[in-house]
Each structure stands twice: as structure tokens, then as C-alpha cells.
Design a protein around this motif. Sequence first.
Motif, mmCIF file in Angstrom:
data_model
loop_
_atom_site.group_PDB
_atom_site.id
_atom_site.type_symbol
_atom_site.label_atom_id
_atom_site.label_comp_id
_atom_site.label_asym_id
_atom_site.label_seq_id
_atom_site.Cartn_x
_atom_site.Cartn_y
_atom_site.Cartn_z
ATOM 1 N N GLN A 106 8.142 7.971 -6.404
ATOM 2 C CA GLN A 106 6.926 7.332 -5.907
ATOM 3 C C GLN A 106 6.868 7.426 -4.384
ATOM 4 N N PRO A 107 5.674 7.338 -3.827
ATOM 5 C CA PRO A 107 5.560 7.385 -2.365
ATOM 6 C C PRO A 107 6.170 6.146 -1.716
ATOM 7 N N LYS A 108 6.484 6.273 -0.454
ATOM 8 C CA LYS A 108 6.937 5.104 0.308
ATOM 9 C C LYS A 108 5.766 4.126 0.394
ATOM 10 N N TRP A 109 6.041 2.899 0.810
ATOM 11 C CA TRP A 109 5.001 1.881 0.862
ATOM 12 C C TRP A 109 5.148 1.064 2.143
ATOM 13 N N ILE A 110 4.035 0.431 2.501
ATOM 14 C CA ILE A 110 4.008 -0.537 3.602
ATOM 15 C C ILE A 110 3.329 -1.800 3.093
ATOM 16 N N LEU A 111 3.518 -2.880 3.806
ATOM 17 C CA LEU A 111 2.826 -4.120 3.449
ATOM 18 C C LEU A 111 1.348 -3.993 3.773
ATOM 19 N N ASP A 112 0.507 -4.541 2.929
ATOM 20 C CA ASP A 112 -0.940 -4.525 3.136
ATOM 21 C C ASP A 112 -1.286 -5.572 4.191
ATOM 22 N N PRO A 113 -1.706 -5.140 5.400
ATOM 23 C CA PRO A 113 -1.992 -6.108 6.461
ATOM 24 C C PRO A 113 -3.148 -7.051 6.137
ATOM 25 N N ASP A 114 -3.959 -6.726 5.130
ATOM 26 C CA ASP A 114 -5.036 -7.626 4.714
ATOM 27 C C ASP A 114 -4.508 -8.768 3.845
ATOM 28 N N LYS A 115 -3.296 -8.613 3.305
ATOM 29 C CA LYS A 115 -2.732 -9.632 2.420
ATOM 30 C C LYS A 115 -1.521 -10.349 3.019
ATOM 31 N N VAL A 116 -0.847 -9.689 3.963
ATOM 32 C CA VAL A 116 0.371 -10.247 4.548
ATOM 33 C C VAL A 116 0.275 -10.150 6.062
ATOM 34 N N GLU A 117 0.534 -11.246 6.738
ATOM 35 C CA GLU A 117 0.509 -11.217 8.201
ATOM 36 C C GLU A 117 1.800 -10.561 8.692
ATOM 37 N N ILE A 118 1.653 -9.440 9.385
ATOM 38 C CA ILE A 118 2.817 -8.702 9.869
ATOM 39 C C ILE A 118 2.438 -7.929 11.125
ATOM 40 N N ASP A 119 3.369 -7.840 12.036
ATOM 41 C CA ASP A 119 3.182 -7.050 13.249
ATOM 42 C C ASP A 119 3.183 -5.576 12.838
ATOM 43 N N PRO A 120 2.160 -4.791 13.214
ATOM 44 C CA PRO A 120 2.104 -3.377 12.823
ATOM 45 C C PRO A 120 3.365 -2.592 13.206
ATOM 46 N N GLU A 121 4.014 -2.969 14.302
ATOM 47 C CA GLU A 121 5.228 -2.261 14.701
ATOM 48 C C GLU A 121 6.380 -2.509 13.732
ATOM 49 N N ASP A 122 6.346 -3.604 13.013
ATOM 50 C CA ASP A 122 7.393 -3.933 12.039
ATOM 51 C C ASP A 122 7.083 -3.410 10.640
ATOM 52 N N ASN A 123 5.911 -2.843 10.446
ATOM 53 C CA ASN A 123 5.462 -2.417 9.128
ATOM 54 C C ASN A 123 5.802 -0.947 8.893
ATOM 55 N N GLU A 124 7.097 -0.662 8.860
ATOM 56 C CA GLU A 124 7.571 0.708 8.642
ATOM 57 C C GLU A 124 7.528 1.069 7.156
ATOM 58 N N LYS B 45 1.017 13.830 -6.093
ATOM 59 C CA LYS B 45 0.512 12.518 -6.502
ATOM 60 C C LYS B 45 0.440 12.427 -8.030
ATOM 61 N N ALA B 46 -0.012 13.507 -8.673
ATOM 62 C CA ALA B 46 -0.109 13.529 -10.134
ATOM 63 C C ALA B 46 1.277 13.434 -10.765
ATOM 64 N N LYS B 47 2.246 14.122 -10.177
ATOM 65 C CA LYS B 47 3.621 14.070 -10.698
ATOM 66 C C LYS B 47 4.181 12.661 -10.572
ATOM 67 N N ALA B 48 3.933 11.997 -9.439
ATOM 68 C CA ALA B 48 4.405 10.629 -9.243
ATOM 69 C C ALA B 48 3.779 9.698 -10.283
ATOM 70 N N ALA B 49 2.478 9.855 -10.529
ATOM 71 C CA ALA B 49 1.785 9.022 -11.520
ATOM 72 C C ALA B 49 2.338 9.279 -12.924
ATOM 73 N N ILE C 164 0.876 -1.169 0.000
ATOM 74 C CA ILE C 164 0.000 0.000 0.000
ATOM 75 C C ILE C 164 0.918 1.225 0.000
ATOM 76 N N PHE C 165 0.604 2.175 -0.836
ATOM 77 C CA PHE C 165 1.403 3.407 -0.844
ATOM 78 C C PHE C 165 0.996 4.320 0.305
ATOM 79 N N VAL C 166 1.984 4.974 0.883
ATOM 80 C CA VAL C 166 1.758 5.896 1.989
ATOM 81 C C VAL C 166 1.844 7.310 1.421
ATOM 82 N N THR C 167 0.695 7.952 1.249
ATOM 83 C CA THR C 167 0.672 9.284 0.628
ATOM 84 C C THR C 167 0.147 10.361 1.579
#
Length: 133
Positions: free
Chosen positions: A96-114, A27-31, A16-19
Motif C-alpha cells: 500500500q502507499p505511504k500515508w500522512i495524517l489528514d490535516p482536515d481531521k487532525v491538528e498537526i504541524d505540516p512539518e511533522d506530517n511526514e 494503484k490497481a495492484k495495491a487495491a 490520506i494515502f500519498v500516491t
Amino acid sequence: MATLKLPEENIMGSHIFVTKGWTKAKKAKAAKEKARVVVKAVKTFTGFEGEGYEASVYLDGKRIGSALDDANGWPLQLFGISDVNERRLKAVAAAQPKWILDPDKVEIDPEDNEPMDYDVDMLIEDKVNEYLD
């Protein structure tokens, strides 16, 4: 078209992108930057660790080389791409924006999802998935 099925531990396609704080213009420039990169002639195959692909990579409408994910545990390989064009691809990815793992698709501890930087591998993988959809 075929769908690329990635192993569950693979983060590609599960991000998931963090915007937060990004303006519409940013956002338009990144796209717009991301649209500069296109993949064509994508061929998929089964490797030892799932589905892989080979694709021709285009930047600003010009073929600059190819990308290979051999699905054998190695990182994405780029062939025939000059240092100048590799720097250009890195600049597109860096826009492009930074990203995090999608917690709905990947099991991950929220504290580790930087939030993490988007890179050329993710850019090419996203473009291949767009091509195959």
C-alpha cells in the motif's frame, strides 16, 4: 450497521494515502492486494479508551485468525494467525502507499506530517471500518 467511533487522537480513519508518482497499474495492484484481506463477524464494544472491536480475519478467502482492539490503550492484538500468514498480511500492507495524517481531521504541524508506512494494524482497522460502513 454500527459505526466505530474512534478517539480523536487515534490516527486510524484520519489518514490520506500519498500516491504521487504512482502509476494506475501500481494503484490497481495495491487495491487488488488489499482486497485479499477481509474481516467478518465484527463485534464492537466500549473500552476504557473508546470503542474497540473483535473481528475474524480472512486472507484469500480463508479464515486465518482474529484481531482484537480492546480499547484499553494496547496495540491491536492478533490471535491464531500463523507466522506465515502474518508475513502475508505484512506483505499486503507493504504494497500500500505511504500515508500522512489528514490535516482536515487532525491538528498537526505540516512539518511533522511526514509520509509513513502502512502497516497491518492500519490494514485491519481500515477493513473493520469498511465492514461497519
